[in-house]
Design a protein around this motif. Structure first.
Motif, PDB file in Angstrom:
ATOM      1  N   THR A 104      -3.886  -5.756   2.149  1.00  0.00           N
ATOM      2  CA  THR A 104      -5.161  -5.065   2.230  1.00  0.00           C
ATOM      3  C   THR A 104      -5.857  -5.509   3.514  1.00  0.00           C
ATOM      4  O   THR A 104      -5.478  -6.502   4.143  1.00  0.00           O
ATOM      5  N   GLY A 133     -11.668  -2.833   4.436  1.00  0.00           N
ATOM      6  CA  GLY A 133     -11.374  -1.619   3.692  1.00  0.00           C
ATOM      7  C   GLY A 133     -10.122  -0.908   4.133  1.00  0.00           C
ATOM      8  O   GLY A 133      -9.569  -1.182   5.210  1.00  0.00           O
ATOM      9  N   PRO A 134      -9.625   0.049   3.314  1.00  0.00           N
ATOM     10  CA  PRO A 134      -8.375   0.758   3.612  1.00  0.00           C
ATOM     11  C   PRO A 134      -8.446   1.548   4.911  1.00  0.00           C
ATOM     12  O   PRO A 134      -9.521   1.987   5.316  1.00  0.00           O
ATOM     13  N   SER A 144      -7.205   6.069   1.951  1.00  0.00           N
ATOM     14  CA  SER A 144      -7.521   6.271   0.539  1.00  0.00           C
ATOM     15  C   SER A 144      -6.738   5.329  -0.372  1.00  0.00           C
ATOM     16  O   SER A 144      -7.032   5.227  -1.562  1.00  0.00           O
ATOM     17  N   TRP A 145      -5.730   4.652   0.170  1.00  0.00           N
ATOM     18  CA  TRP A 145      -4.930   3.752  -0.661  1.00  0.00           C
ATOM     19  C   TRP A 145      -5.532   2.357  -0.629  1.00  0.00           C
ATOM     20  O   TRP A 145      -5.837   1.816   0.434  1.00  0.00           O
ATOM     21  N   SER A 146      -5.672   1.765  -1.789  1.00  0.00           N
ATOM     22  CA  SER A 146      -6.302   0.451  -1.883  1.00  0.00           C
ATOM     23  C   SER A 146      -5.453  -0.647  -1.249  1.00  0.00           C
ATOM     24  O   SER A 146      -5.971  -1.704  -0.873  1.00  0.00           O
ATOM     25  N   HIS A 147      -4.162  -0.391  -1.114  1.00  0.00           N
ATOM     26  CA  HIS A 147      -3.277  -1.390  -0.522  1.00  0.00           C
ATOM     27  C   HIS A 147      -2.055  -0.697   0.085  1.00  0.00           C
ATOM     28  O   HIS A 147      -1.763   0.460  -0.226  1.00  0.00           O
TER      29      HIS A 147
END
Length: 340
Positions: free
Chosen positions: A147, A151-152, A119-122
């Motif tokens: 990243t 995707g995460p 769920s964390w973008s980075h």
């Protein structure tokens, strides 16, 4: 989280009890370097990463997962903390899961855990120069933003290649994860995109052999060794690994003669398992190609027969219960779940 750790500890203890006669009859885990050490520092309660020091032979770096930005240097003979290094210049860690020492003389810390299912973008990597002298200190670290190109995702394994210095991350998923390759050089400005280059099992940590020709990846219930060829995974084989309460970490000794396997919990044990030759030797026989999944249900002990069958049953049961519990944890209030 407490329930998860208690379950893992109970299952690990049960499986270990079942395999005790088998281990007693087989080759001893100890060699000239001993059979490992016990972490004695009461502050180390969730040892999530483990890496052999390059500057200080016999010393191992470890850290808690959800903690202040700090690492512990531990004497591999006594298990005592000989230095606590606090990092400045970085933010509050979210979930530190891995540590590795590069050929550039720097220690890399992976703040890469994401138990919310990506769920964390980075995520972040912290890097600091390994101290010339060991003692409690605060050092300036560089923080890198990371990243993934697809995707995460959750991850617990970060490995720096001992020859090229390139950073790799293995994502963690019960159905199998991916191996991700970082840029040739990390940049403190902007974003560092890691791209997927291979498929791996459920991974909780990994380590390159000192000569850079092998990559060992461990899960909660097993470990596999891969040939490393031209920056890619080669054929894999089962690696002998101890059964532990919550298997979290692995590193090679500096000379490549043994693998050190760690687990979480206060006063946890780091087990030393000798390695045959220059890389991790197979416990049974090599598999023709790397497996994308299934390691979590593979036995990690040696031998066959009644004792091995009982151990396998305990491991399979433990894996099933652990997977079920993890799914339940993922449905907590608001989708939140504590660190694994």
């Amino acid at each position: 989280m407490a329930l998860l750790r208690a379950l893992c500890t109970t299952l690990g203890g049960a499986a270990l009890a079942l395999t005790a006669p088998l281990l007693a009859a087989g080759p001893a885990l100890a060699d000239d370097g001993g059979d490992g050490f016990t972490l004695t520092d009461p502050r180390i309660t969730e040892s999530s990463g483990l890496a052999a020091s390059r500057a200080h032979p016999g010393v191992y770096w470890t850290h808690n997962d959800q903690d202040e930005p700090r690492l512990f240097a531990v004497d591999g003979r006594t298990g005592r903390t000989v230095a606590t290094i606090t990092l400045r210049g970085v933010g509050k860690p979210r979930d530190m899961e891995a540590v590795s020492v590069g050929p550039d003389g720097y220690v890399y810390v992976g703040d890469i855990g994401d138990n919310l299912g990506g769920s964390w973008s980075h995520v972040w990597i912290y890097r600091f120069r390994e101290p010339e002298r060991l003692g409690d200190a605060t050092v300036t670290a560089t923080q890198y933003t990371v990243t993934y190109e697809d995707g995460p995702r959750d991850a617990e394994a970060l490995m720096v290649h001992p020859k090229t210095g390139r950073v790799y991350i293995a994502s963690k998923h019960e159905d199998g994860g991916g191996l991700y390759e970082g840029p040739r050089e990390l940049s403190a400005k902007g974003n560092n995109v890691f791209r997927r280059i291979g498929e791996v099992p459920w991974v909780t940590d990994g380590a390159f052999s000192p000569d850079g020709t092998r990559l060992v990846l461990r899960s909660y219930f097993s470990a596999r060794g891969y040939a490393w060829r031209d920056g890619r995974l080669g054929p894999d084989e089962r690696v002998r690994a101890p059964i532990q309460g919550q298997s979290e970490s692995v590193t090679y000794t500096p000379d490549g003669s043994a693998l050190m396997f760690g687990t979480e919990g206060g006063g946890s044990r780091v087990a030393r398992v000798p390695v045959e030759g220059t890389g991790a030797a197979p416990a049974q026989g090599p598999s023709p190609t790397p497996r994308p999944s299934g390691s979590a249900s593979s036995p990690s002990g040696d031998g066959e027969g009644g004792g091995s069958g009982l151990a396998l049953g305990a491991v399979v049961l433990g894996a099933a219960l652990l997977l079920s519990l993890r799914r339940l944890r993922g449905r907590g209030p608001g989708g939140q779940s504590p660190s694994a």
